[in-house]
Design an enzyme around this catalytic site. Structure first.
Site, mmCIF file in Angstrom:
data_model
loop_
_atom_site.group_PDB
_atom_site.id
_atom_site.type_symbol
_atom_site.label_atom_id
_atom_site.label_comp_id
_atom_site.label_asym_id
_atom_site.label_seq_id
_atom_site.Cartn_x
_atom_site.Cartn_y
_atom_site.Cartn_z
ATOM 1 N N LYS A 1 -26.481 4.155 23.385
ATOM 2 C CA LYS A 1 -27.474 4.156 24.477
ATOM 3 C C LYS A 1 -27.366 5.457 25.264
ATOM 4 C CE LYS A 1 -28.832 2.332 28.876
ATOM 5 N NZ LYS A 1 -28.505 1.568 30.072
ATOM 6 N N ASP B 1 -32.801 9.465 40.226
ATOM 7 C CA ASP B 1 -33.483 8.208 40.501
ATOM 8 C C ASP B 1 -34.122 7.772 39.192
ATOM 9 O OD1 ASP B 1 -34.083 6.160 42.401
ATOM 10 O OD2 ASP B 1 -36.173 6.739 42.261
HETATM 11 P P1 IMP Z 1 -30.834 3.840 39.768
HETATM 12 O O1 IMP Z 1 -31.773 4.994 39.794
HETATM 13 O O2 IMP Z 1 -29.619 4.117 38.913
HETATM 14 O O3 IMP Z 1 -30.517 3.310 41.126
HETATM 15 O O4 IMP Z 1 -31.604 2.647 39.005
HETATM 16 C C1 IMP Z 1 -32.657 1.917 39.613
HETATM 17 C C2 IMP Z 1 -32.921 0.651 38.843
HETATM 18 O O5 IMP Z 1 -33.641 0.928 37.654
HETATM 19 C C3 IMP Z 1 -31.688 -0.095 38.388
HETATM 20 O O6 IMP Z 1 -31.224 -0.967 39.392
HETATM 21 C C4 IMP Z 1 -32.211 -0.879 37.183
HETATM 22 O O7 IMP Z 1 -32.909 -2.024 37.597
HETATM 23 C C5 IMP Z 1 -33.223 0.085 36.596
HETATM 24 N N1 IMP Z 1 -32.601 0.938 35.563
HETATM 25 C C6 IMP Z 1 -32.383 2.281 35.634
HETATM 26 N N2 IMP Z 1 -31.796 2.716 34.504
HETATM 27 C C7 IMP Z 1 -31.622 1.639 33.718
HETATM 28 C C8 IMP Z 1 -31.041 1.469 32.424
HETATM 29 O O8 IMP Z 1 -30.538 2.392 31.769
HETATM 30 N N3 IMP Z 1 -31.059 0.209 31.960
HETATM 31 C C9 IMP Z 1 -31.573 -0.846 32.626
HETATM 32 N N4 IMP Z 1 -32.102 -0.747 33.831
HETATM 33 C C10 IMP Z 1 -32.135 0.504 34.390
#
Ligand code: IMP
Length: 191
Positions: A171, A69
């Protein structure tokens, strides 16, 4: 080879992590184990959400698994959007979420922010946690079109470009997710 479920349906993420893990563990997506459940993600922290997902899979399938997460934390916004990063504006539209952060940060001088990622792995029913983060700042204007989410307004410390202006390989070397995965891989290599 041991099977390990990555609680995601993002094949790209899975292939990336599989390459790092090597051939001791074979990763499978939720779809590959026939899990189409809408897994609850109702925690107040990244750790709670990651734990919730991996424990859910363990309880339901008794298969070793891990989940992640992640999100953006902005100091001047008291850590927001945090666990609400994917739906900060009330919509799941990344553009609306980015615009909301930009408008809240208009005229704010302390622009410090960080991306955080927590991985929870449950092996033989026992949970282990790994964290990764990357410090940086929220830019005044958006730039770049690579990446996703808040990448166009996040400039990592020590760089003159936003995440969205960096080649993916760069990145992926310094990101919060890469750092958490690195710790996970180190742990799996000891198993
Ligand atoms: P998840 O944990 O991959 O579901 O990410 C949750 C949310 O955090 C994503 O929908 C993005 O809005 C933000 N987020 C997480 N990692 C990144 C990243 O590497 N770049 C930009 N936004 C991120």
């Amino acid at each position: 080879m041991r099977t390990l479920v990555f609680a995601t349906n993002n094949k790209h993420k899975l292939e990336e992590v599989q390459a790092l893990i090597g051939n001791k563990f074979q990763l499978k997506t939720l779809e590959e184990i026939g899990c189409t459940d809408d897994i609850p993600e109702t925690g107040d922290t990244f750790q709670d959400n990651a734990s919730q997902k991996s424990r859910y899979i363990w309880d339901r399938f008794q298969i070793d698994c891990f989940s992640d997460d992640s999100g953006l934390e902005v100091k001047a916004l008291n850590g927001e959007p945090g666990v609400y990063s994917a739906r900060y504006s009330g919509s799941r539209d990344p553009e609306e979420n980015l615009q909301l952060v930009m408008s809240k940060m208009k005229d704010v001088s302390d622009r410090s922010a960080s991306f955080k990622c927590v991985i929870s792995i449950v092996l033989d029913g026992k949970e282990h946690l790994f964290e990764g983060s990357v410090e940086g700042e929220i830019t005044n204007t958006r730039s770049g079109s690579a990446g996703f989410g808040y990448d166009p307004i996040f400039k990592p410390q020590g760089y003159d470009v936003s995440f969205a202006e960096m080649p993916a390989e760069e990145k992926n070397r310094i990101s919060h997710r890469a750092r958490a995965v690195e710790k996970l891989v180190g742990f799996l290599n000891q198993q």
